[in-house]
Design a protein around this motif. Structure first.
Motif, mmCIF file in Angstrom:
data_model
loop_
_atom_site.group_PDB
_atom_site.id
_atom_site.type_symbol
_atom_site.label_atom_id
_atom_site.label_comp_id
_atom_site.label_asym_id
_atom_site.label_seq_id
_atom_site.Cartn_x
_atom_site.Cartn_y
_atom_site.Cartn_z
ATOM 1 N N GLY A 1 0.813 -1.211 0.000
ATOM 2 C CA GLY A 1 0.000 0.000 0.000
ATOM 3 C C GLY A 1 0.845 1.259 0.000
ATOM 4 N N LYS A 2 0.214 2.368 -0.325
ATOM 5 C CA LYS A 2 0.927 3.641 -0.320
ATOM 6 C C LYS A 2 1.262 4.032 1.119
ATOM 7 C CE LYS A 2 -3.411 6.249 -0.543
ATOM 8 N NZ LYS A 2 -4.189 7.241 -1.318
ATOM 9 N N LYS A 3 2.368 4.737 1.286
ATOM 10 C CA LYS A 3 2.884 5.068 2.611
ATOM 11 C C LYS A 3 1.920 5.924 3.426
ATOM 12 C CE LYS A 3 7.380 5.958 4.692
ATOM 13 N NZ LYS A 3 8.792 6.323 4.410
ATOM 14 N N GLU A 4 1.051 6.681 2.733
ATOM 15 C CA GLU A 4 0.107 7.551 3.441
ATOM 16 C C GLU A 4 -0.808 6.758 4.373
ATOM 17 O OE1 GLU A 4 1.172 9.712 -0.384
ATOM 18 O OE2 GLU A 4 0.895 7.648 0.310
ATOM 19 N N ILE A 5 -1.076 5.502 4.040
ATOM 20 C CA ILE A 5 -1.961 4.666 4.873
ATOM 21 C C ILE A 5 -1.372 4.492 6.267
ATOM 22 C CG2 ILE A 5 -2.958 2.348 5.144
ATOM 23 C CD1 ILE A 5 -3.088 2.184 2.091
ATOM 24 N N LEU A 6 -0.055 4.437 6.346
ATOM 25 C CA LEU A 6 0.610 4.237 7.635
ATOM 26 C C LEU A 6 0.258 5.332 8.635
ATOM 27 C CD1 LEU A 6 2.684 2.644 9.339
ATOM 28 C CD2 LEU A 6 4.485 3.981 8.240
ATOM 29 N N TYR A 7 -0.087 6.514 8.140
ATOM 30 C CA TYR A 7 -0.376 7.650 9.015
ATOM 31 C C TYR A 7 -1.872 7.856 9.223
ATOM 32 C CZ TYR A 7 4.440 8.359 7.555
ATOM 33 O OH TYR A 7 5.768 8.156 7.279
ATOM 34 N N MET A 8 -2.673 6.842 8.880
ATOM 35 C CA MET A 8 -4.120 6.935 9.042
ATOM 36 C C MET A 8 -4.558 6.387 10.398
ATOM 37 S SD MET A 8 -5.361 5.919 5.169
ATOM 38 C CE MET A 8 -7.099 5.896 5.597
ATOM 39 N N LEU B 1 -0.165 -8.870 -2.402
ATOM 40 C CA LEU B 1 -1.332 -8.316 -3.097
ATOM 41 C C LEU B 1 -1.033 -6.877 -3.510
ATOM 42 C CD1 LEU B 1 -5.058 -8.669 -2.155
ATOM 43 C CD2 LEU B 1 -4.116 -6.389 -2.534
ATOM 44 N N VAL B 2 -1.308 -6.563 -4.775
ATOM 45 C CA VAL B 2 -0.983 -5.237 -5.315
ATOM 46 C C VAL B 2 -2.162 -4.701 -6.127
ATOM 47 C CG1 VAL B 2 0.661 -3.888 -6.677
ATOM 48 C CG2 VAL B 2 1.427 -5.984 -5.524
ATOM 49 N N TYR B 3 -2.379 -3.382 -6.030
ATOM 50 C CA TYR B 3 -3.309 -2.685 -6.910
ATOM 51 C C TYR B 3 -2.468 -2.007 -7.997
ATOM 52 C CZ TYR B 3 -6.957 -3.230 -3.347
ATOM 53 O OH TYR B 3 -7.868 -3.748 -2.450
ATOM 54 N N PRO B 4 -2.348 -2.627 -9.181
ATOM 55 C CA PRO B 4 -1.415 -2.097 -10.182
ATOM 56 C C PRO B 4 -1.809 -0.755 -10.792
ATOM 57 C CG PRO B 4 -2.691 -3.923 -11.084
ATOM 58 C CD PRO B 4 -2.990 -3.871 -9.622
ATOM 59 N N GLY C 1 1.663 -6.593 8.743
ATOM 60 C CA GLY C 1 2.689 -6.875 7.755
ATOM 61 C C GLY C 1 2.558 -6.152 6.437
ATOM 62 N N VAL C 2 1.614 -5.211 6.327
ATOM 63 C CA VAL C 2 1.454 -4.466 5.069
ATOM 64 C C VAL C 2 2.760 -3.760 4.713
ATOM 65 C CG1 VAL C 2 0.253 -2.557 3.935
ATOM 66 C CG2 VAL C 2 -1.032 -4.148 5.379
ATOM 67 N N ILE C 3 3.153 -3.866 3.449
ATOM 68 C CA ILE C 3 4.379 -3.231 2.968
ATOM 69 C C ILE C 3 4.021 -1.854 2.407
ATOM 70 C CG2 ILE C 3 6.275 -3.378 1.309
ATOM 71 C CD1 ILE C 3 5.818 -6.466 1.380
ATOM 72 N N PHE C 4 4.630 -0.832 2.965
ATOM 73 C CA PHE C 4 4.313 0.537 2.547
ATOM 74 C C PHE C 4 5.379 1.068 1.592
ATOM 75 C CE2 PHE C 4 2.351 0.048 6.765
ATOM 76 C CZ PHE C 4 1.030 0.339 6.427
#
Length: 273
Positions: A123-130, A172-175, A141-144
């Motif tokens: 996922g995009k790194k912005e999710i980490l700050y949600m 899992l990726v959203y291309p 374990g989500v990779i940012f």
């Protein structure tokens, strides 16, 4: 009149609930905002519980099972039925890269329906700050990835390619790289396909039908409805090199686009809106 006032004083929450239900029935836009607010509150509130349960284990992809179980029940409250087709294509214990089309925040809920064990979303790194949701994702374990830092992103994907076979996990990726409200599919970025080729693991395309029959952000509409997920047969990458990635990317996108149009009730590439 006094009796009505007394009833209101004694049962304020009952009257509030009735008022909300009436407004939801009369005004679709109000129902949309109520449902989306409830969905978001559910995600962030349940994430606190996930954090508490997952903390003793630390950052571990096994925690994704807890997050999945916590999020999935909200589909019943929102009135969204999820139908999965092609489940047999996901019955593999070997590492693979799942690629999904991306529409909006409802993808979080729908994705959980088919998320296999030991699967790590990117996922995009912005999710980490949600807030609590970001922390719960990190513990799961989500990779940012910071999309603005291309070299750093490539380094992370290269490391994942080297470890996913050894540690036996799926990715899992959203291309498309971002949400897509167009009723079609954006061009695919090549990162997921580079990852699969480097790791020499299969790609499993997963197509989620359009939500437009029951959900529209533009129209502020959110009713009950059905979301169809079609899991396609695996696309092998053994023997492929980085030179094959552009063709592979287009091949997978074309097959997914065809299925997306079919299961979304579209014809001749047009939208059913």
């Amino acid at each position: 009149m006094e009796g009505a006032v007394l009833l209101l004083l004694h049962y304020p929450f009952t009257f509030l609930l009735l008022a909300v239900l009436i407004l939801c029935w009369m005004y679709p836009a109000f129902r949309y905002f109520c449902k989306m607010t409830f969905y978001q509150v559910w995600i962030f509130t349940i994430s606190f519980l996930v954090i508490i349960v997952a903390l003793p284990r630390g950052r571990n992809c096994e925690n994704m099972k807890i997050l999945r179980m916590a999020i999935l029940p909200v589909k019943h409250i929102l009135g969204v039925k999820i139908v999965v087709k092609g489940k047999e294509n996901l019955k593999t214990k070997k590492p693979c890269v799942l690629v999904l089309n991306h529409q909006n925040s409802l993808d979080i809920m729908v994705m959980m329906q088919i998320l296999p064990n030991r699967c790590v979303p990117i996922g995009k790194k912005e999710i980490l700050y949600m807030g609590s949701f970001g922390i719960a994702c990190w513990l799961s374990g989500v990779i940012f990835i910071d999309r603005k830092k291309r070299e750093e992103s490539i380094a992370i994907l290269t490391e994942v390619a080297h470890t996913m076979r050894k540690d036996n996990f799926h990715v899992l990726v959203y291309p498309e790289g971002t949400r897509n409200h167009s009723g079609s599919m954006l061009p695919f970025k090549r990162g997921a396909f580079q990852l699969a080729v480097r790791a020499q693991v299969p790609i499993i395309p997963v197509v989620i039908s359009s939500y437009n029959s029951f959900y529209s952000q533009k129209e502020k509409r959110f009713t009950s409805g059905t979301s169809t997920i079609q899991i396609l047969p695996a696309v092998e990458t053994v023997g492929l090199s980085s030179d094959d990635v552009p063709k592979l990317t287009e091949q997978v996108r074309d097959s997914m686009m065809s299925v997306y149009q079919r299961i979304s009730g579209m014809t001749n590439g047009g939208s059913h809106e």
